[in-house]
Scaffold this active site. Structure first.
Site, PDB file in Angstrom:
ATOM      1  N   LYS A 218       0.831  -1.218   0.000  1.00 15.69           N
ATOM      2  CA  LYS A 218       0.000   0.000   0.000  1.00 15.69           C
ATOM      3  C   LYS A 218       0.860   1.260   0.000  1.00 15.69           C
ATOM      4  CE  LYS A 218      -3.464   2.165   3.035  1.00 15.69           C
ATOM      5  NZ  LYS A 218      -4.094   2.080   4.356  1.00 15.69           N
TER       6      LYS A 218
ATOM      7  N   THR B  42       5.868 -12.446  14.612  1.00 14.37           N
ATOM      8  CA  THR B  42       6.899 -11.923  15.513  1.00 14.37           C
ATOM      9  C   THR B  42       6.958 -12.725  16.805  1.00 14.37           C
ATOM     10  OG1 THR B  42       7.385 -10.015  16.923  1.00 14.37           O
ATOM     11  CG2 THR B  42       5.126 -10.245  16.221  1.00 14.37           C
ATOM     12  N   ASP B  43       8.092 -12.644  17.484  1.00 14.85           N
ATOM     13  CA  ASP B  43       8.201 -13.314  18.795  1.00 14.85           C
ATOM     14  C   ASP B  43       7.371 -12.594  19.871  1.00 14.85           C
ATOM     15  OD1 ASP B  43       9.773 -11.018  19.051  1.00 14.85           O
ATOM     16  OD2 ASP B  43      11.547 -12.052  19.825  1.00 14.85           O
ATOM     17  N   GLU B  44       6.937 -11.352  19.565  1.00 11.50           N
ATOM     18  CA  GLU B  44       6.251 -10.558  20.593  1.00 11.50           C
ATOM     19  C   GLU B  44       4.898 -11.159  20.973  1.00 11.50           C
ATOM     20  OE1 GLU B  44       6.602  -6.319  20.059  1.00 11.50           O
ATOM     21  OE2 GLU B  44       8.404  -6.548  18.845  1.00 11.50           O
TER      22      GLU B  44
ATOM     23  N   TYR C 281       0.073  -3.890  19.162  1.00 14.31           N
ATOM     24  CA  TYR C 281       0.768  -4.476  17.999  1.00 14.31           C
ATOM     25  C   TYR C 281       0.811  -5.995  18.109  1.00 14.31           C
ATOM     26  CZ  TYR C 281       4.818  -6.281  15.390  1.00 14.31           C
ATOM     27  OH  TYR C 281       5.645  -7.047  14.588  1.00 14.31           O
TER      28      TYR C 281
ATOM     29  N   LYS D 287      -0.981  -8.961  15.893  1.00 10.27           N
ATOM     30  CA  LYS D 287      -0.219 -10.009  15.203  1.00 10.27           C
ATOM     31  C   LYS D 287      -0.669 -11.390  15.685  1.00 10.27           C
ATOM     32  CE  LYS D 287       2.787  -9.823  12.638  1.00 10.27           C
ATOM     33  NZ  LYS D 287       2.789  -9.725  11.134  1.00 10.27           N
TER      34      LYS D 287
ATOM     35  N   ASN E 197      14.649  -7.676  14.147  1.00  6.49           N
ATOM     36  CA  ASN E 197      15.584  -7.605  13.014  1.00  6.49           C
ATOM     37  C   ASN E 197      16.323  -6.277  13.022  1.00  6.49           C
ATOM     38  OD1 ASN E 197      14.238  -9.429  10.187  1.00  6.49           O
ATOM     39  ND2 ASN E 197      13.871  -9.835  12.338  1.00  6.49           N
TER      40      ASN E 197
ATOM     41  N   ASP F 124       9.230   5.443  30.471  1.00  6.60           N
ATOM     42  CA  ASP F 124       9.202   4.115  29.863  1.00  6.60           C
ATOM     43  C   ASP F 124       8.001   3.969  28.939  1.00  6.60           C
ATOM     44  OD1 ASP F 124      10.129   1.609  29.357  1.00  6.60           O
ATOM     45  OD2 ASP F 124       9.855   0.826  31.390  1.00  6.60           O
TER      46      ASP F 124
HETATM   47  P1  NAD Z   1       7.688  -2.259   7.993  1.00  4.15           P
HETATM   48  O1  NAD Z   1       6.790  -1.427   8.847  1.00  4.15           O
HETATM   49  O2  NAD Z   1       9.067  -1.797   7.691  1.00  4.15           O
HETATM   50  O3  NAD Z   1       6.983  -2.523   6.583  1.00  4.15           O
HETATM   51  C1  NAD Z   1       5.624  -2.829   6.465  1.00  4.15           C
HETATM   52  C2  NAD Z   1       5.245  -2.778   4.982  1.00  4.15           C
HETATM   53  O4  NAD Z   1       3.864  -3.144   4.892  1.00  4.15           O
HETATM   54  C3  NAD Z   1       5.387  -1.385   4.378  1.00  4.15           C
HETATM   55  O5  NAD Z   1       5.967  -1.487   3.094  1.00  4.15           O
HETATM   56  C4  NAD Z   1       3.961  -0.894   4.277  1.00  4.15           C
HETATM   57  O6  NAD Z   1       3.743   0.021   3.204  1.00  4.15           O
HETATM   58  C5  NAD Z   1       3.204  -2.196   4.058  1.00  4.15           C
HETATM   59  N1  NAD Z   1       1.807  -2.107   4.480  1.00  4.15           N
HETATM   60  C6  NAD Z   1       1.336  -1.642   5.670  1.00  4.15           C
HETATM   61  N2  NAD Z   1      -0.005  -1.683   5.667  1.00  4.15           N
HETATM   62  C7  NAD Z   1      -0.388  -2.198   4.460  1.00  4.15           C
HETATM   63  C8  NAD Z   1      -1.633  -2.496   3.868  1.00  4.15           C
HETATM   64  N3  NAD Z   1      -2.791  -2.261   4.503  1.00  4.15           N
HETATM   65  N4  NAD Z   1      -1.657  -3.031   2.646  1.00  4.15           N
HETATM   66  C9  NAD Z   1      -0.505  -3.266   1.961  1.00  4.15           C
HETATM   67  N5  NAD Z   1       0.704  -2.992   2.464  1.00  4.15           N
HETATM   68  C10 NAD Z   1       0.768  -2.463   3.695  1.00  4.15           C
HETATM   69  O7  NAD Z   1       7.683  -3.682   8.692  1.00  4.15           O
HETATM   70  P2  NAD Z   1       8.869  -4.747   8.863  1.00  4.15           P
HETATM   71  O8  NAD Z   1       9.667  -4.394  10.030  1.00  4.15           O
HETATM   72  O9  NAD Z   1       9.524  -4.970   7.555  1.00  4.15           O
HETATM   73  O10 NAD Z   1       8.023  -6.037   9.239  1.00  4.15           O
HETATM   74  C11 NAD Z   1       7.481  -6.873   8.216  1.00  4.15           C
HETATM   75  C12 NAD Z   1       6.721  -8.026   8.869  1.00  4.15           C
HETATM   76  O11 NAD Z   1       7.620  -8.765   9.694  1.00  4.15           O
HETATM   77  C13 NAD Z   1       5.572  -7.570   9.770  1.00  4.15           C
HETATM   78  O12 NAD Z   1       4.509  -8.470   9.584  1.00  4.15           O
HETATM   79  C14 NAD Z   1       6.144  -7.681  11.161  1.00  4.15           C
HETATM   80  O13 NAD Z   1       5.136  -7.952  12.111  1.00  4.15           O
HETATM   81  C15 NAD Z   1       7.093  -8.859  11.011  1.00  4.15           C
HETATM   82  N6  NAD Z   1       8.263  -8.868  11.936  1.00  4.15           N
HETATM   83  C16 NAD Z   1       9.054  -7.759  12.036  1.00  4.15           C
HETATM   84  C17 NAD Z   1      10.162  -7.806  12.874  1.00  4.15           C
HETATM   85  C18 NAD Z   1      11.107  -6.625  12.999  1.00  4.15           C
HETATM   86  O14 NAD Z   1      12.021  -6.654  13.828  1.00  4.15           O
HETATM   87  N7  NAD Z   1      10.964  -5.578  12.191  1.00  4.15           N
HETATM   88  C19 NAD Z   1      10.450  -8.969  13.605  1.00  4.15           C
HETATM   89  C20 NAD Z   1       9.605 -10.074  13.461  1.00  4.15           C
HETATM   90  C21 NAD Z   1       8.521 -10.010  12.612  1.00  4.15           C
HETATM   91  P1  TYD Z   2      11.882  -1.223  18.790  1.00  2.00           P
HETATM   92  O1  TYD Z   2      12.981  -1.048  17.801  1.00  2.00           O
HETATM   93  O2  TYD Z   2      10.718  -0.276  18.753  1.00  2.00           O
HETATM   94  O3  TYD Z   2      11.390  -2.743  18.664  1.00  2.00           O
HETATM   95  P2  TYD Z   2      10.362  -3.591  19.617  1.00  2.00           P
HETATM   96  O4  TYD Z   2       9.617  -2.664  20.499  1.00  2.00           O
HETATM   97  O5  TYD Z   2       9.475  -4.243  18.596  1.00  2.00           O
HETATM   98  O6  TYD Z   2      11.213  -4.560  20.366  1.00  2.00           O
HETATM   99  O7  TYD Z   2      12.505  -1.146  20.243  1.00  2.00           O
HETATM  100  C1  TYD Z   2      13.547  -2.011  20.662  1.00  2.00           C
HETATM  101  C2  TYD Z   2      13.791  -1.744  22.128  1.00  2.00           C
HETATM  102  O8  TYD Z   2      14.330  -0.421  22.275  1.00  2.00           O
HETATM  103  C3  TYD Z   2      12.532  -1.771  22.990  1.00  2.00           C
HETATM  104  O9  TYD Z   2      12.842  -2.357  24.251  1.00  2.00           O
HETATM  105  C4  TYD Z   2      12.161  -0.317  23.150  1.00  2.00           C
HETATM  106  C5  TYD Z   2      13.511   0.386  23.126  1.00  2.00           C
HETATM  107  N1  TYD Z   2      13.503   1.748  22.556  1.00  2.00           N
HETATM  108  C6  TYD Z   2      14.047   2.818  23.272  1.00  2.00           C
HETATM  109  O10 TYD Z   2      14.531   2.649  24.398  1.00  2.00           O
HETATM  110  N2  TYD Z   2      14.031   4.068  22.709  1.00  2.00           N
HETATM  111  C7  TYD Z   2      13.500   4.295  21.472  1.00  2.00           C
HETATM  112  O11 TYD Z   2      13.496   5.469  21.006  1.00  2.00           O
HETATM  113  C8  TYD Z   2      12.964   3.181  20.737  1.00  2.00           C
HETATM  114  C9  TYD Z   2      12.371   3.376  19.370  1.00  2.00           C
HETATM  115  C10 TYD Z   2      12.997   1.923  21.314  1.00  2.00           C
END
Ligand code: NAD
Ligand code: TYD
Length: 376
Positions: free
Chosen positions: A34, A133-135, A182, A186, A212, A312
């Site tokens: 999107k 996600t692990d969350e 979130y 998920k 990641n 926090d």
């Molecule tokens: P991101 O926020 O960087 O990217 C999300 C993408 O989804 C964007 O390109 C956005 O435009 C698209 N999107 C959002 N809403 C949409 C919709 N309604 N229709 C079509 N496209 C849409 O996310 P990310 O960090 O790359 O994560 C990708 C996936 O991996 C997610 O499902 C997330 O839950 C999962 N995940 C992320 C992490 C992490 O550390 N980032 C870890 C484990 C799992």
């Molecule tokens: P984040 O990258 O938002 O990932 P997630 O909440 O999905 O684990 O945050 C990673 C960790 O860093 C989390 O414990 C929250 C903390 N954090 C800060 O302390 N300051 C910040 O500005 C952000 C974005 C995250």
């Protein structure tokens, strides 16, 4: 195969699209996105002209659009990453998270079901792979704040010396206990995916990955946000005491795991993905500061004074730690990068790609960022 990758313009999705487009010239890869604030086609400049790649701007909630696209493109596989992904945003706006993550996933599932059921071969050779996600597992206790030697014999991306902060880990059989909007959204989407297997026989797979890091991550997340702030000598907002623990995996290792599981994973299975690489936020922040300083030619550690402890995060999960031994044992996946190499590559990429960073931090994002941290 003809494969839809949803969320392919986002952080992880762009690495998955790049890997599939380059590795499988015989496949057609359709990036369905999107383009929300987190989606950026600049993440895919290097593959946009490849003949086996196609971008379609579409909302995953547009059930009819998705259904028609599946028919037109004869889609046999879906790798579903599109989601709202930032915990802090979910605290402010939970509705969008339910809409995209739950209803959007349901729309993808229902479109795939109707299309695949209409074919003579039905589910044969089809696959719906949901990235989670692990969350969803909730938070682990930090029983050993000083750290203990982890009991793993499997390969870790943290190096021999690295520590675990508790005896318990997220395993695939744990019950879901999400805390943030979130992770609740998920978790709900994961349940729908499994329900489509159990009810209709859809060939589904779910994976749950740890945090990641790497190139192209939107700078609202810890590591890119802090790299950019250090560069510009802006305050680094550390939530609470900075003691929360996250388990970090280099994004290309996640993309490699997705490739392996998409092709070799068992239908209806869940696999945890992670590199046994736990870090307290404050420790990782110090590594990032030292690395940025060194690469910018500043005295190492000079920017430690940017660390600013702030209120926090509400409901802040204490510790995430993934046990990925099932994936390592059953499919032979291993993390390829040690954390020190991964963080060096990552910092270097953000410093070398200032134009990318400037683009995504301008306009609406900046306004959002200012509102979010107003008064901190
Ligand atoms: P991101 O926020 O960087 O990217 C999300 C993408 O989804 C964007 O390109 C956005 O435009 C698209 N999107 C959002 N809403 C949409 C919709 N309604 N229709 C079509 N496209 C849409 O996310 P990310 O960090 O790359 O994560 C990708 C996936 O991996 C997610 O499902 C997330 O839950 C999962 N995940 C992320 C992490 C992490 O550390 N980032 C870890 C484990 C799992
Ligand atoms: P984040 O990258 O938002 O990932 P997630 O909440 O999905 O684990 O945050 C990673 C960790 O860093 C989390 O414990 C929250 C903390 N954090 C800060 O302390 N300051 C910040 O500005 C952000 C974005 C995250």
């Amino acid at each position: 195969m003809n494969i839809i990758i949803t969320g392919g313009a986002g952080f992880i999705g762009s690495h998955v699209v790049r890997l599939f487009v380059n590795k499988y010239p015989q496949y057609k890869i359709i990036n369905l996105d999107k383009l929300t604030y987190a989606g950026n086609l600049a993440n895919l400049k290097d593959v946009e002209d490849k003949p086996n790649y196609k971008f379609v701007k579409m909302d995953i909630c547009d059930f009819e659009g998705v259904y028609k696209l599946m028919q037109d493109e004869h889609v046999d596989g879906i790798i579903h990453l599109a989601a709202e992904s930032h915990v802090d945003r979910s605290i402010k706006d939970p509705f969008t998270f339910a809409q995209t993550n739950v209803m959007g996933t349901l729309s993808m599932l229902q479109a795939a079901k109707l299309y695949w059921e209409s074919l003579p071969e039905k589910w044969e050779g089809k696959r719906f792979y949901h990235i989670s996600t692990d969350e969803v597992y909730g938070a682990l206790e930090m029983t050993h704040p000083e750290g203990i030697k982890p009991p793993f014999t499997t390969k870790a991306s943290s190096g021999e010396h690295h520590l675990a902060y508790g005896e318990k880990f997220f395993t695939e059989d744990l019950k879901y206990q999400p805390h943030s909007p979130y992770s609740a959204a998920k978790a709900s989407s994961d349940h729908f995916v499994r329900a489509f297997h159990d009810t209709y026989g859809m060939p589904t797979i779910v994976t749950n990955c740890s945090n990641n890091y790497g190139p192209y991550q939107f700078p609202e997340k810890l590591i890119p946000l802090f790299i950019n702030n250090i560069r510009h000598r802006k305050p680094l907002p550390v939530y609470g005491k900075g003691e929360n623990v996250r388990d970090w995996l280099y994004v290309e290792d996640h993309a490699r795991a997705i490739d392996l599981i998409f092709h070799k994973g068992k239908i209806a299975e869940t696999y945890n993905i992670g590199g046994f690489n736990e870090w307290k936020n404050i420790d990782i922040i110090k590594v990032v500061i030292n690395t940025v300083d060194r690469l910018l030619g500043r005295p190492e550690g000079q920017d430690m004074d940017l660390i600013t402890y702030v209120t926090d995060r509400a409901g802040h999960d204490m510790r995430y730690a993934i046990d990925s031994s099932k994936l390592q044992r059953e499919l032979g996946w291993e993390p390829s990068l040690q954390f020190e190499e991964g963080i060096e590559k990552t910092v270097r990429w953000y410093l070398d790609n200032q134009e990318w960073m400037d683009n995504v931090t301008s306009g609406d994002y900046l306004k959002y960022y200012e509102d979010m941290y107003a008064g901190r």
